[in-house]
Design an enzyme around this catalytic site. Structure first.
Site, short mmCIF file in Angstrom:
data_model
loop_
_atom_site.label_atom_id
_atom_site.label_comp_id
_atom_site.label_asym_id
_atom_site.label_seq_id
_atom_site.Cartn_x
_atom_site.Cartn_y
_atom_site.Cartn_z
N GLY A 69 0.82 -1.21 0.00
CA GLY A 69 0.00 0.00 0.00
C GLY A 69 0.86 1.26 0.00
O GLY A 69 0.53 2.25 -0.66
N ASN A 149 -7.01 4.43 9.53
CA ASN A 149 -6.47 3.20 10.11
C ASN A 149 -6.58 3.16 11.63
O ASN A 149 -6.70 2.09 12.21
CB ASN A 149 -5.01 3.01 9.69
CG ASN A 149 -4.21 4.29 9.69
OD1 ASN A 149 -4.56 5.25 9.00
ND2 ASN A 149 -3.17 4.32 10.48
N GLN A 177 -7.30 0.62 4.18
CA GLN A 177 -8.07 0.03 5.29
C GLN A 177 -9.49 -0.33 4.89
O GLN A 177 -10.17 -1.06 5.60
CB GLN A 177 -8.13 1.00 6.48
CG GLN A 177 -6.83 1.09 7.26
CD GLN A 177 -6.43 -0.21 7.95
OE1 GLN A 177 -7.26 -1.09 8.18
NE2 GLN A 177 -5.16 -0.35 8.28
N SER A 197 -3.94 -2.69 -0.37
CA SER A 197 -2.84 -3.53 0.09
C SER A 197 -3.33 -4.92 0.45
O SER A 197 -4.31 -5.06 1.19
CB SER A 197 -2.21 -2.87 1.32
OG SER A 197 -1.20 -3.69 1.85
N HIS A 199 -2.17 -7.41 2.37
CA HIS A 199 -2.11 -8.02 3.70
C HIS A 199 -3.19 -7.52 4.65
O HIS A 199 -3.34 -8.03 5.75
CB HIS A 199 -0.70 -7.89 4.31
CG HIS A 199 -0.34 -6.52 4.81
ND1 HIS A 199 -0.40 -6.19 6.13
CD2 HIS A 199 0.11 -5.42 4.16
CE1 HIS A 199 0.02 -4.94 6.28
NE2 HIS A 199 0.32 -4.45 5.10
N THR A 235 9.78 -7.60 -12.53
CA THR A 235 9.08 -8.87 -12.74
C THR A 235 7.97 -9.01 -11.70
O THR A 235 8.20 -8.80 -10.51
CB THR A 235 10.07 -10.04 -12.65
OG1 THR A 235 11.06 -9.83 -13.65
CG2 THR A 235 9.39 -11.37 -12.88
N CYS A 323 5.85 4.93 20.88
CA CYS A 323 7.00 5.28 21.71
C CYS A 323 8.23 5.32 20.83
O CYS A 323 8.70 4.29 20.35
CB CYS A 323 7.16 4.22 22.79
SG CYS A 323 8.17 4.78 24.15
C1 LIG Z 1 -4.51 3.74 5.60
C2 LIG Z 1 -3.24 3.04 5.27
N1 LIG Z 1 -2.54 3.41 4.18
C3 LIG Z 1 -1.41 2.80 3.82
C4 LIG Z 1 -0.89 1.77 4.57
C5 LIG Z 1 0.38 1.11 4.12
O1 LIG Z 1 0.14 -0.16 3.60
P1 LIG Z 1 1.33 -1.26 3.50
O2 LIG Z 1 1.52 -1.79 4.89
O3 LIG Z 1 0.83 -2.27 2.56
O4 LIG Z 1 2.52 -0.54 2.99
C6 LIG Z 1 -1.57 1.35 5.71
C7 LIG Z 1 -1.02 0.26 6.57
O5 LIG Z 1 -1.26 0.21 7.75
C8 LIG Z 1 -2.77 1.99 6.07
O6 LIG Z 1 -3.46 1.63 7.16
#
Ligand SMILES: Cc1ncc(COP(=O)(O)O)c(C=O)c1O
Length: 379
Positions: A69, A149, A177, A197, A199, A235, A323
């Site tokens: 992302g 997020n 998100q 993204s 994951h 690739t 932190c």
């Molecule tokens: C709102 C938002 N944008 C971008 C990202 C970045 O994504 P990635 O972890 O795939 O780089 C995150 C990841 O926490 C996210 O919550």
């Protein structure tokens, strides 16, 4: 062990894992190769592109696969800046974006761009009149997220898209998100660029995508071969792409039912905590947010102590404070929403997902009061 940090990352869905494994074994070819091994995987890439496009309402040719992302966000913001530099140097974003957007903007600022950061109200939402007023003849891009997020708060994306289109500026939406959790339609919502993204929705880490709508002028971030229609060299991560496609297909089929299931569980947790501790405060809009996320401030508590103690009880959550180098910094998102620093330091994010069960909610509601009382007594 209870995992309640799905906004940080998600486990790979078993069906996704099954779908991707052949691409590490017999289907190992390079999609650019013209021989049988290459041909074996080329079709899989295009199929995955179709599945991603179907989930977010765009054409398959508009899907550009990236490594994550953050790369997609960087590609959007820096790519538009480079392509439209001659037209203007103003970029509008918001105070609560993910660092992938905020720091890309900071970088551009140090290179002569002017960044306008829209503030948010106490619910974490931008004011559309302020957006309208901020756009000027130098504005080339509005970058605003779909869902936050930390709080799960949803921006009025379709309205932002309408304003951007009417004023002739590109709209990039960081939907990392939101994809798979909220209905998204790039065509209907006027989104010209959209980052996602893998994951965050049951695909592995290391795969993402940027939707680049037809006609959008964008310079590539990575130069090299002509992969991804010259938008992104390198690739292709074939197994990751297949996985992302499968995860999008599953999300499309299950999103409605899963969202309502998780909202019920999230509300049960939230209600249980707020009833037991009436001084706990909800950060974000009570309704207008993802069904999976709750961000709560516990007065007279440090979030990290709470997090640590929940961890000892087997519960993984996340804190709104970070932190860094010995100083406890409060979350910029909560600060932008006007949450007092003392309350922000006691804020914890619970985020739910596919594996979350009612029994897990009950367990957390069971152990939390004891932890809170113990921590407060220790102060
Ligand atoms: C709102 C938002 N944008 C971008 C990202 C970045 O994504 P990635 O972890 O795939 O780089 C995150 C990841 O926490 C996210 O919550």
């Amino acid at each position: 062990m209870i995992y309640m940090d799905y906004n940080a990352t998600t486990p790979v869905h078993p069906d996704v894992l099954e779908a991707l494994l052949p691409y590490y074994k017999e289907s190992f070819g390079n999609p650019s190769s013209i021989h049988w091994a290459g041909r074996m995987v080329k079709g899989a890439l295009e199929e995955a592109r179709e599945k991603v496009a179907a989930l977010v309402g765009c054409d398959p040719v508009e899907v550009v696969f990236t490594s994550c992302g953050s790369e997609a966000d960087n590609m959007a913001v820096k790519g538009v800046a480079a392509a439209l530099r001659g037209k203007g140097n103003n970029i509008i974003t918001t105070a609560v974006e993910h660092p992938a957007v905020l720091n890309a903007c900071l970088y551009l600022e140090s290179n002569g761009f002017e960044i306008t950061r829209l503030r948010v109200d106490r619910h974490g939402i931008v004011d559309l009149d302020e957006l309208e007023a901020a756009i000027n003849e130098k504005t080339i891009l509005v970058s605003a997220m779909f869902a936050n997020n930390e709080t799960g708060v949803l921006f009025p994306v379709a309205e932002i898209g309408e304003i951007a289109a009417r004023r002739g500026v590109y709209f990039h939406c960081d939907a990392v998100q939101a994809v798979g959790k909220a209905p998204i339609d790039c065509r209907e919502m006027g989104i010209r660029l959209l980052a996602l993204s893998g994951h965050k929705l049951g695909a592995p880490k290391g795969i993402g995508a940027l939707i680049v709508r037809k006609g959008v002028k964008l310079h590539p971030l990575i130069h090299g071969g002509s992969q991804e229609r010259n938008r992104r060299a390198g690739t292709e991560n074939v197994a990751g792409i297949v996985a992302l496609g499968k995860a999008c297909e599953i999300a499309k089929a299950e999103m409605a039912a899963e969202s309502s299931r998780l909202k019920t569980l999230r509300d049960r947790l939230e209600h249980g905590i707020l009833t037991e501790f009436p001084d706990v405060r909800l950060n974000g809009h009570p309704e207008n947010r993802l069904p999976t996320t709750t961000n709560l401030s516990f007065p007279r508590l440090e979030a990290d102590s709470l997090l640590l103690n929940l961890d000892l009880a087997g519960v993984a959550v996340s804190s709104g404070s970070a932190c860094s180098s010995g100083t406890l910094k409060t979350s910029p998102v909560l600060a932008a929403m006007g949450v007092e620093p003392a309350l922000a330091r006691g804020s914890v994010r619970f985020s739910l997902g596919r594996g979350t069960t009612e029994a897990e909610m009950d367990y957390v509601l069971d152990v939390l009061p004891g932890i809170i009382e113990r921590l407060r007594e220790q102060q």
